[in-house]
Design an enzyme around this catalytic site. Structure first.
Site, PDB file in Angstrom:
ATOM      1  N   LYS A  13       1.264  -1.002   0.004  1.00 50.14           N
ATOM      2  CA  LYS A  13      -0.188  -0.036   0.023  1.00 50.14           C
ATOM      3  C   LYS A  13       0.852   1.216  -0.178  1.00 50.14           C
ATOM      4  O   LYS A  13       0.316   1.967  -0.843  1.00 50.14           O
ATOM      5  CB  LYS A  13      -1.110   0.035   1.310  1.00 50.14           C
ATOM      6  N   ARG A  85      -6.455   3.196  11.427  1.00 52.43           N
ATOM      7  CA  ARG A  85      -6.323   2.138  11.673  1.00 52.43           C
ATOM      8  C   ARG A  85      -6.880   0.809  12.254  1.00 52.43           C
ATOM      9  O   ARG A  85      -7.199  -0.256  12.710  1.00 52.43           O
ATOM     10  CB  ARG A  85      -4.623   1.667  11.925  1.00 52.43           C
ATOM     11  N   ARG A 119      12.136  -7.098   3.987  1.00 52.28           N
ATOM     12  CA  ARG A 119      12.162  -5.561   2.410  1.00 52.28           C
ATOM     13  C   ARG A 119      13.148  -5.129   3.163  1.00 52.28           C
ATOM     14  O   ARG A 119      14.003  -5.059   4.485  1.00 52.28           O
ATOM     15  CB  ARG A 119      10.855  -5.160   3.935  1.00 52.28           C
ATOM     16  N   ARG A 153      13.582  -2.144   8.264  1.00 47.32           N
ATOM     17  CA  ARG A 153      12.982  -2.140   9.066  1.00 47.32           C
ATOM     18  C   ARG A 153      13.202  -2.150  10.816  1.00 47.32           C
ATOM     19  O   ARG A 153      13.007  -3.704  10.729  1.00 47.32           O
ATOM     20  CB  ARG A 153      11.711  -1.421   8.620  1.00 47.32           C
TER      21      ARG A 153
HETATM   22  P1  AMP Z   1       3.723   1.424   8.983  1.00 52.92           P
HETATM   23  O1  AMP Z   1       4.934   2.307   8.382  1.00 52.92           O
HETATM   24  O2  AMP Z   1       1.855   2.340   7.977  1.00 52.92           O
HETATM   25  O3  AMP Z   1       3.822  -0.274   8.760  1.00 52.92           O
HETATM   26  O4  AMP Z   1       3.824   1.879  10.150  1.00 52.92           O
HETATM   27  C1  AMP Z   1       3.963   1.238  11.132  1.00 52.92           C
HETATM   28  C2  AMP Z   1       4.219   1.521  12.341  1.00 52.92           C
HETATM   29  O5  AMP Z   1       3.470   2.503  13.253  1.00 52.92           O
HETATM   30  C3  AMP Z   1       2.784   0.514  13.355  1.00 52.92           C
HETATM   31  O6  AMP Z   1       3.173  -0.459  13.471  1.00 52.92           O
HETATM   32  C4  AMP Z   1       2.245   1.634  13.953  1.00 52.92           C
HETATM   33  O7  AMP Z   1       2.944   0.532  15.235  1.00 52.92           O
HETATM   34  C5  AMP Z   1       2.477   2.393  14.008  1.00 52.92           C
HETATM   35  N1  AMP Z   1       1.613   3.150  13.165  1.00 52.92           N
HETATM   36  C6  AMP Z   1       1.611   3.777  12.121  1.00 52.92           C
HETATM   37  N2  AMP Z   1      -0.020   4.149  11.416  1.00 52.92           N
HETATM   38  C7  AMP Z   1      -0.563   4.372  12.689  1.00 52.92           C
HETATM   39  C8  AMP Z   1      -2.245   4.539  12.946  1.00 52.92           C
HETATM   40  N3  AMP Z   1      -2.797   4.980  12.274  1.00 52.92           N
HETATM   41  N4  AMP Z   1      -2.312   4.485  14.169  1.00 52.92           N
HETATM   42  C9  AMP Z   1      -1.592   3.481  15.573  1.00 52.92           C
HETATM   43  N5  AMP Z   1      -0.268   3.117  15.372  1.00 52.92           N
HETATM   44  C10 AMP Z   1       0.267   3.763  13.777  1.00 52.92           C
END
Ligand code: AMP
Length: 206
Positions: A13, A85, A119, A153
């Site tokens: 995404k 989320r 990744r 990451r």
């Molecule tokens: P992502 O880069 O989208 O995979 O997000 C990495 C991490 O950021 C997630 O595993 C959460 O710990 C935190 N995170 C990102 N977006 C949200 C959200 N909308 N609500 C809460 N935590 C978030």
């Protein structure tokens, strides 16, 4: 036009949100990136959630998101990648913007695990690569686009990945129910190009 991309981590995404935002002149907002760009004491608090695969508290992420949405480049519309989320986040978002399209990018849990464990991200330009799937780096540890160093990451280790997949099923999938059948599901197991094509077809129908 405001679009939400929903999908388990590794569904592509983020990659698709970047491509589509560029093509349509929309603003791409990744809440994960906003969190990772934070510095200082707050970053330590954020990392205590992210590195173990837990969601960060709603109030913290909302403040950052609203500040980003107010910037000039968001006036034409936004693509939200990683928000909402949870149902409560979707309810909050509804009070701030009109959501025009909800795109779900679907992959199996096995594919998510397989992709996330391989990744890699470029430190310099942020482009994504994968040791196991396409696009692979031509030279190990080096970005094909800018020559920057690639890193894995902190949350792409097995324990955190499994936690994030579980949270996706428990919390994030409910976001799709919140939008009551409006979400369009795209098969995320296809090539990057085919997924982009399928998303554009949906958006062109508007
Ligand atoms: P992502 O880069 O989208 O995979 O997000 C990495 C991490 O950021 C997630 O595993 C959460 O710990 C935190 N995170 C990102 N977006 C949200 C959200 N909308 N609500 C809460 N935590 C978030």
């Amino acid at each position: 036009m405001n679009i939400i991309f929903v999908g388990v981590q590794g569904s592509g995404k983020g990659t698709q949100a970047k491509i589509i935002a560029r093509k349509l002149g929309l603003c791409h907002i990744s809440t994960g990136d906003l969190l990772r760009e934070t510095t200082g004491e707050l970053r330590k608090e954020i990392d205590s959630y992210i590195t173990v695969g837990k969601l960060v508290p709603d109030d913290l992420i909302l403040k950052m998101l609203l500040e980003r949405m107010e910037q000039d480049d968001c006036k034409k519309g936004i693509i939200l990648d990683g928000y909402p989320r949870k149902i409560v986040q979707a309810e909050t978002l509804d009070t701030k913007i009109t959501v025009d399209e909800i795109i779900e990018i679907a992959i199996s849990d096995e594919t998510a695990l397989h992709r996330l464990e391989g990744r890699l991200t470029c430190k310099k330009c942020g482009h994504g690569f994968n040791e196991r799937t396409e696009p692979k780096p031509n030279v190990k540890g080096v970005c094909n686009d800018c020559g920057g160093a690639l890193f894995s990451r902190d949350d792409d280790h097995k324990e955190a990945i499994l936690e994030r997949i579980a949270t996706y099923h428990k919390e994030t999938k409910k976001v799709l129910d919140h939008y009551k059948g409006r979400a369009v599901t795209i098969n995320g197991e296809q090539s990057i190009e085919k997924v982009t094509e399928d998303i554009l077809k949906v958006l062109e129908k508007r």
